[in-house]
Design a protein around this motif. Sequence first.
Motif, PDB file in Angstrom:
ATOM      1  N   MET A   1      78.820   0.646  84.830  1.00 25.25           N
ATOM      2  CA  MET A   1      79.257  -0.467  84.269  1.00 25.25           C
ATOM      3  C   MET A   1      78.049  -0.740  83.355  1.00 25.25           C
ATOM      4  O   MET A   1      77.283  -1.366  84.089  1.00 25.25           O
ATOM      5  CB  MET A   1      80.118  -1.367  85.000  1.00 25.25           C
ATOM      6  CG  MET A   1      81.196  -0.948  85.491  1.00 25.25           C
ATOM      7  SD  MET A   1      82.080  -2.285  86.425  1.00 25.25           S
ATOM      8  CE  MET A   1      81.194  -2.886  87.571  1.00 25.25           C
ATOM      9  N   GLY A   2      78.260  -0.826  82.174  1.00 30.03           N
ATOM     10  CA  GLY A   2      76.954  -1.401  81.371  1.00 30.03           C
ATOM     11  C   GLY A   2      77.264  -1.500  79.854  1.00 30.03           C
ATOM     12  O   GLY A   2      78.058  -1.047  79.284  1.00 30.03           O
ATOM     13  N   PHE A   3      76.028  -2.263  79.353  1.00 31.01           N
ATOM     14  CA  PHE A   3      76.010  -2.405  77.820  1.00 31.01           C
ATOM     15  C   PHE A   3      75.010  -1.471  77.398  1.00 31.01           C
ATOM     16  O   PHE A   3      73.869  -1.804  77.873  1.00 31.01           O
ATOM     17  CB  PHE A   3      76.038  -3.945  77.513  1.00 31.01           C
ATOM     18  CG  PHE A   3      76.045  -4.132  76.170  1.00 31.01           C
ATOM     19  CD1 PHE A   3      77.285  -4.631  75.571  1.00 31.01           C
ATOM     20  CD2 PHE A   3      75.012  -3.931  75.198  1.00 31.01           C
ATOM     21  CE1 PHE A   3      77.527  -4.802  74.296  1.00 31.01           C
ATOM     22  CE2 PHE A   3      75.245  -4.188  73.709  1.00 31.01           C
ATOM     23  CZ  PHE A   3      76.424  -4.627  73.485  1.00 31.01           C
ATOM     24  N   TYR A   4      75.111  -0.455  76.631  1.00 32.86           N
ATOM     25  CA  TYR A   4      74.265   0.496  76.404  1.00 32.86           C
ATOM     26  C   TYR A   4      73.954   0.339  74.782  1.00 32.86           C
ATOM     27  O   TYR A   4      74.553  -0.340  74.091  1.00 32.86           O
ATOM     28  CB  TYR A   4      74.689   1.950  76.581  1.00 32.86           C
ATOM     29  CG  TYR A   4      74.675   2.239  78.068  1.00 32.86           C
ATOM     30  CD1 TYR A   4      73.876   3.036  78.785  1.00 32.86           C
ATOM     31  CD2 TYR A   4      75.946   1.921  78.675  1.00 32.86           C
ATOM     32  CE1 TYR A   4      74.190   3.167  80.041  1.00 32.86           C
ATOM     33  CE2 TYR A   4      76.391   2.246  79.728  1.00 32.86           C
ATOM     34  CZ  TYR A   4      75.218   2.909  80.642  1.00 32.86           C
ATOM     35  OH  TYR A   4      75.442   3.020  82.123  1.00 32.86           O
ATOM     36  N   GLN A   5      72.683   1.013  74.281  1.00 29.58           N
ATOM     37  CA  GLN A   5      72.475   1.291  73.084  1.00 29.58           C
ATOM     38  C   GLN A   5      73.779   1.586  72.156  1.00 29.58           C
ATOM     39  O   GLN A   5      73.962   1.209  71.053  1.00 29.58           O
ATOM     40  CB  GLN A   5      71.401   2.407  72.946  1.00 29.58           C
ATOM     41  CG  GLN A   5      71.050   2.841  71.228  1.00 29.58           C
ATOM     42  CD  GLN A   5      69.813   3.735  71.324  1.00 29.58           C
ATOM     43  OE1 GLN A   5      69.892   4.640  71.932  1.00 29.58           O
ATOM     44  NE2 GLN A   5      69.120   3.645  70.402  1.00 29.58           N
ATOM     45  N   ILE A   6      74.683   2.582  72.615  1.00 27.77           N
ATOM     46  CA  ILE A   6      75.829   3.064  71.912  1.00 27.77           C
ATOM     47  C   ILE A   6      76.829   1.567  71.648  1.00 27.77           C
ATOM     48  O   ILE A   6      77.669   1.542  70.818  1.00 27.77           O
ATOM     49  CB  ILE A   6      76.679   3.912  73.179  1.00 27.77           C
ATOM     50  CG1 ILE A   6      78.029   4.114  72.382  1.00 27.77           C
ATOM     51  CG2 ILE A   6      76.750   3.415  74.224  1.00 27.77           C
ATOM     52  CD1 ILE A   6      78.846   5.283  72.968  1.00 27.77           C
ATOM     53  N   ASP A   7      76.692   0.840  72.566  1.00 26.52           N
ATOM     54  CA  ASP A   7      77.621  -0.451  72.344  1.00 26.52           C
ATOM     55  C   ASP A   7      77.447  -1.502  71.243  1.00 26.52           C
ATOM     56  O   ASP A   7      77.961  -2.078  70.631  1.00 26.52           O
ATOM     57  CB  ASP A   7      77.799  -1.392  73.703  1.00 26.52           C
ATOM     58  CG  ASP A   7      78.317  -0.439  74.829  1.00 26.52           C
ATOM     59  OD1 ASP A   7      79.565  -0.008  74.707  1.00 26.52           O
ATOM     60  OD2 ASP A   7      77.819  -0.222  75.720  1.00 26.52           O
TER      61      ASP A   7
END
Length: 356
Positions: A1-7
């Motif tokens: 679960m995470g916040f990536y560059q894509i987000d």
Amino acid sequence: MGFYQIDYEILDTIREFDPSSTLLRGGGHILEFGAQDVMQDRSGKVLRSAENRISAREAYREYGIQKYVCVDPEGWHGALPYDLGEDLEDKGLTEQFDIVTIKEIGHWVFDQKTLWRNIHKRTKKGGYIIWRSPIAGGFGAGCFVYMPNKILQLGFCNNYLYKGAWVYKEVGEIPCGMFGSWSQERVYRFESFKAADFLPLLRQYLQKNLLSVQMECGIPVVRLTMVFQKTQEGEFVVPFFPYRPLQECILRNTKAIVANCFPPKTSKVAIFGTAEAGNLARIFCKNAGLEIVCFIDDYTKGECAGREIVDFDTFALKYAAQCHVILKGPYQKGEIESRAAQIPIPVLELNMRWFV
């Protein structure tokens, strides 16, 4: 679960196609299912480690988000410690949010109906749902593996607008573990934002990318992100069990399918074929409120449902200028695309993967 560059890219995209979004003006409210860590910055640099867990709340500050809430049974980052398989209204969470995310956690929840009802009810009318899950690989990564067409159907059942998809492949070490090393390939954003193009584009990506990693390198996982916009209030609706009669299935989701899959402002159609597939297309049009101008058939003449049956040459001369699209029923074997391209007029086939 995470916040990536894509987000970051997804939020920027929402701002692009929805200038009225609260993300553009700041002050939006966001609910995340799962306590999300910031995994990467905008450049793709990895930030997360066992010693460095940054809440996604910090990433959203860049967008001027006024309120951030997350729900996670483990309680990380000040999350509300609730089980996502329980009705959140019973826990006192009744607010609706501008954006609701469910990223890399939904496949762990046994009660999928309650999970999706929570997502639906907590999203404002006009708000956005951001869903991400592994769809291939990642052995043991969750209790379920989603079929992407089912998520599309779920959106249509609830009159959501499909707003785009992103997909990428990552490889984790064996065993990966919670903070194991991983490498992520370049994120691929589907070049078309049309729901009708989603499944073909995904198929192309998987055929090209899924089998290109040797297991000795690690466990390959393909992660898909889809974005929907909620267009109306109402109770959450689940898709049909997949073996209902075609005539019954074709009546479901008609207006959402027109909004998502047909060219803009489509109201008049010509149906190709007068046999079983053509009849299903006729039933669809009647339920969707589309006007049938005529039927096109290479072998049959006369009338069908009060409309003239014509060959293609007659259609091109007499009716083409009145029609927005030529509609093929599901599983229609006849070919008309090459002829229609000469007019030109778009040809659309009703895909049963949209309906069940």
